[in-house]
Design an enzyme around this catalytic site. Structure first.
Site, PDB file in Angstrom:
ATOM      1  N   LYS A   1      -1.327   2.084   7.170  1.00 35.99           N
ATOM      2  CA  LYS A   1      -0.192   2.423   8.032  1.00 35.99           C
ATOM      3  C   LYS A   1      -0.596   2.436   9.506  1.00 35.99           C
ATOM      4  O   LYS A   1      -0.089   3.214  10.305  1.00 35.99           O
ATOM      5  CB  LYS A   1       0.410   3.760   7.609  1.00 35.99           C
ATOM      6  CG  LYS A   1       1.023   3.715   6.213  1.00 35.99           C
ATOM      7  CD  LYS A   1       1.766   4.984   5.847  1.00 35.99           C
ATOM      8  CE  LYS A   1       2.419   4.846   4.473  1.00 35.99           C
ATOM      9  NZ  LYS A   1       3.170   6.053   4.088  1.00 35.99           N
ATOM     10  N   ASN A   2      -1.480   1.526   9.846  1.00 36.77           N
ATOM     11  CA  ASN A   2      -1.974   1.390  11.210  1.00 36.77           C
ATOM     12  C   ASN A   2      -1.061   0.431  11.976  1.00 36.77           C
ATOM     13  O   ASN A   2      -0.935  -0.737  11.629  1.00 36.77           O
ATOM     14  CB  ASN A   2      -3.416   0.848  11.157  1.00 36.77           C
ATOM     15  CG  ASN A   2      -4.041   0.683  12.523  1.00 36.77           C
ATOM     16  OD1 ASN A   2      -3.441   0.093  13.414  1.00 36.77           O
ATOM     17  ND2 ASN A   2      -5.251   1.176  12.680  1.00 36.77           N
TER      18      ASN A   2
END
Length: 324
Positions: free
Chosen positions: A108-109
């Site tokens: 979830k970067n």
């Protein structure tokens, strides 16, 4: 995350002997200096030097890799890596492999997904098709992964997207992300003709979903969206008021039905006696009779039934005109 894969500090490598590291400038009196470990500090000191010199070389590319491994969220490093990749005309297929390595522990970067989209756009259609399959895999594990949904939207893939949303909703009718994507497809797809062209079939589908699970807020919200900026059509479509009536007549899970009916009344809907009777049947208190104004009666019921939002329903009631 593992960083320097050979374990040797940059200052001990002959390759970097011509570079003077550029330390981070925290000012003369930093209030809370961060205690970076030696590897992180040195990696970023060398990166700042390379970045300042705008060196777009193979070793600069390797350095950005190392800097990303110690801090995958550094958007400046990602940006410079793209500049170096372009300058060197490096294989972007290998870049996807590197990105997958990062994604395994940082799925979830934001910077990772932005970079991935940049890579895929340059690789073309075949890569895009593979990415669609990748997002399906990710969403099967985490149906609410915002980054995967955003990536999927950017890729296009309109042809089968409505069927994909249908599949997800068959698996879980409460999947609000799938409802959201369905609306995106219906309103944006170049193959479906737009919202007005799809409204009839979508309303039919949504009404069925509501009747199956009237306590599911998703289809109620979706139904409103199908009439966006067209309240006159919303009010005059008998499917909308009728689904409210059907749910109220079941005398269970009717909060969203009352909420929708309230909105219809505020938009000018003229209810028949059947609607008044259905609302009256939901209130069993003899000590506090309902008001004759139907909209206010609905607010009063919701105020007591939907306790979490009781203040909101009181506010709605106070905002109603004298005769709604």
């Amino acid at each position: 995350m593992e960083s320097n894969e050979d374990g040797e500090l940059l200052s001990r490598k002959a390759e970097w002997c011509d570079v003077t590291p550029l330390p981070q400038d925290d000012g003369p009196n930093p209030v809370v200096p961060i205690a970076y470990n030696e590897e992180f500090r040195e990696t970023m000191d060398y990166f700042r030097a390379i970045y300042q010199a705008d060196e777009r070389s193979p070793r600069a590319l390797r350095l950005t890799r190392q800097a990303i491994l110690v801090n995958p969220g550094n958007y400046t490093v990602w940006h410079f890596r793209r500049l170096v990749l372009q300058a060197l005309n490096t294989s972007l297929h290998e870049e996807l492999d590197f990105l997958q390595q990062i994604a395994n522990s940082n799925s979830k970067n934001y910077q990772l997904w932005h970079h991935r989209r940049w890579v895929v756009e340059r690789l073309g259609t075949d890569a895009g098709a593979k990415e669609l399959q990748l997002t399906k895999k990710i969403l099967s594990l985490d149906a609410k992964n915002y980054h995967a949904w955003s990536h999927r939207r950017a890729l296009g893939g309109w042809e089968d997207e409505l069927d994909y949303c249908q599949h997800l909703l068959e698996e879980d009718i409460f999947n609000n992300s799938a409802w959201n994507q369905r609306y995106f497809v219906v309103t944006r797809s170049p193959f479906l003709g737009g919202l007005k062209a799809m409204r009839l079939s979508e309303v039919r589908y949504t009404v069925e979903a509501i009747l199956a699970k009237p306590d599911n807020e998703c289809p109620w919200r979706y139904l409103r969206g199908l009439y966006k900026d067209d309240t006159e059509v919303l009010v005059n479509d008998p499917q909308v008021s009728l689904v409210c009536l059907k749910v109220m007549n079941t005398k269970s899970n009717y909060v969203f039905a009352l909420s929708m009916l309230l909105d219809l009344l505020c938009y000018g809907f003229q209810p028949s006696q059947e609607f008044r009777d259905a609302v009256d049947a939901l209130w069993t208190s003899d000590t506090h009779p309902l008001e004759s104004d139907l909209a206010k009666a609905i607010c009063y019921i919701l105020e007591h039934l939907d306790s979490l939002r009781s203040s909101y329903w009181m506010w709605r009631k106070n905002k109603l005109p004298l005769a709604a």
